[in-house]
Write a protein that holds these residues in place. Sequence first.
Motif, PDB file in Angstrom:
ATOM      1  N   PHE A   4     -28.145  39.610 -26.909  1.00  0.00           N
ATOM      2  CA  PHE A   4     -28.038  39.559 -25.456  1.00  0.00           C
ATOM      3  C   PHE A   4     -27.135  40.639 -24.855  1.00  0.00           C
ATOM      4  N   LEU A   5     -26.026  40.940 -25.520  1.00  0.00           N
ATOM      5  CA  LEU A   5     -25.058  41.894 -24.971  1.00  0.00           C
ATOM      6  C   LEU A   5     -24.802  43.056 -25.916  1.00  0.00           C
ATOM      7  N   GLY A   6     -25.817  43.448 -26.669  1.00  0.00           N
ATOM      8  CA  GLY A   6     -25.665  44.512 -27.654  1.00  0.00           C
ATOM      9  C   GLY A   6     -25.362  45.864 -27.045  1.00  0.00           C
ATOM     10  N   GLY A   7     -25.865  46.110 -25.867  1.00  0.00           N
ATOM     11  CA  GLY A   7     -25.605  47.393 -25.220  1.00  0.00           C
ATOM     12  C   GLY A   7     -24.143  47.614 -24.890  1.00  0.00           C
ATOM     13  N   LEU A   8     -23.412  46.548 -24.772  1.00  0.00           N
ATOM     14  CA  LEU A   8     -21.975  46.648 -24.498  1.00  0.00           C
ATOM     15  C   LEU A   8     -21.142  46.718 -25.772  1.00  0.00           C
ATOM     16  N   GLY A   9     -21.773  46.533 -26.909  1.00  0.00           N
ATOM     17  CA  GLY A   9     -21.063  46.616 -28.183  1.00  0.00           C
ATOM     18  C   GLY A   9     -20.160  45.437 -28.462  1.00  0.00           C
ATOM     19  N   LEU A  10     -20.383  44.313 -27.811  1.00  0.00           N
ATOM     20  CA  LEU A  10     -19.496  43.165 -27.969  1.00  0.00           C
ATOM     21  C   LEU A  10     -19.470  42.624 -29.393  1.00  0.00           C
ATOM     22  N   GLN A  11     -20.580  42.775 -30.126  1.00  0.00           N
ATOM     23  CA  GLN A  11     -20.592  42.275 -31.487  1.00  0.00           C
ATOM     24  C   GLN A  11     -19.582  43.029 -32.351  1.00  0.00           C
ATOM     25  N   TYR A  12     -19.353  44.300 -32.059  1.00  0.00           N
ATOM     26  CA  TYR A  12     -18.366  45.072 -32.819  1.00  0.00           C
ATOM     27  C   TYR A  12     -16.949  44.741 -32.376  1.00  0.00           C
ATOM     28  N   PHE A  13     -16.749  44.563 -31.075  1.00  0.00           N
ATOM     29  CA  PHE A  13     -15.418  44.206 -30.588  1.00  0.00           C
ATOM     30  C   PHE A  13     -14.977  42.851 -31.147  1.00  0.00           C
TER      31      PHE A  13
END
Length: 68
Positions: A4-13
């Motif tokens: 859902f929010l991959g474009g923001l890179g939240l999974q890495y944060f």
Amino acid sequence: MAIFLGGLGLQYFCMGKTTGGIICIVLNLVTCGAWGIVNLIQGIMMLTMTDQEFMAKYQCNPKEFPVF
């Protein structure tokens, strides 16, 4: 999160890999959102992994930007 929010890179944060999150944001801006497709695929792959595979690939991996 990658789906859902991959474009923001939240999974890495959330995994503590801030460099990977910043790279993900920059790639999303440079490709005008096309990088979101890669993050969607990555999110699906994360959902299908076992916990041990996920830990080995993303948490215990010293690389800052593990994509696939």
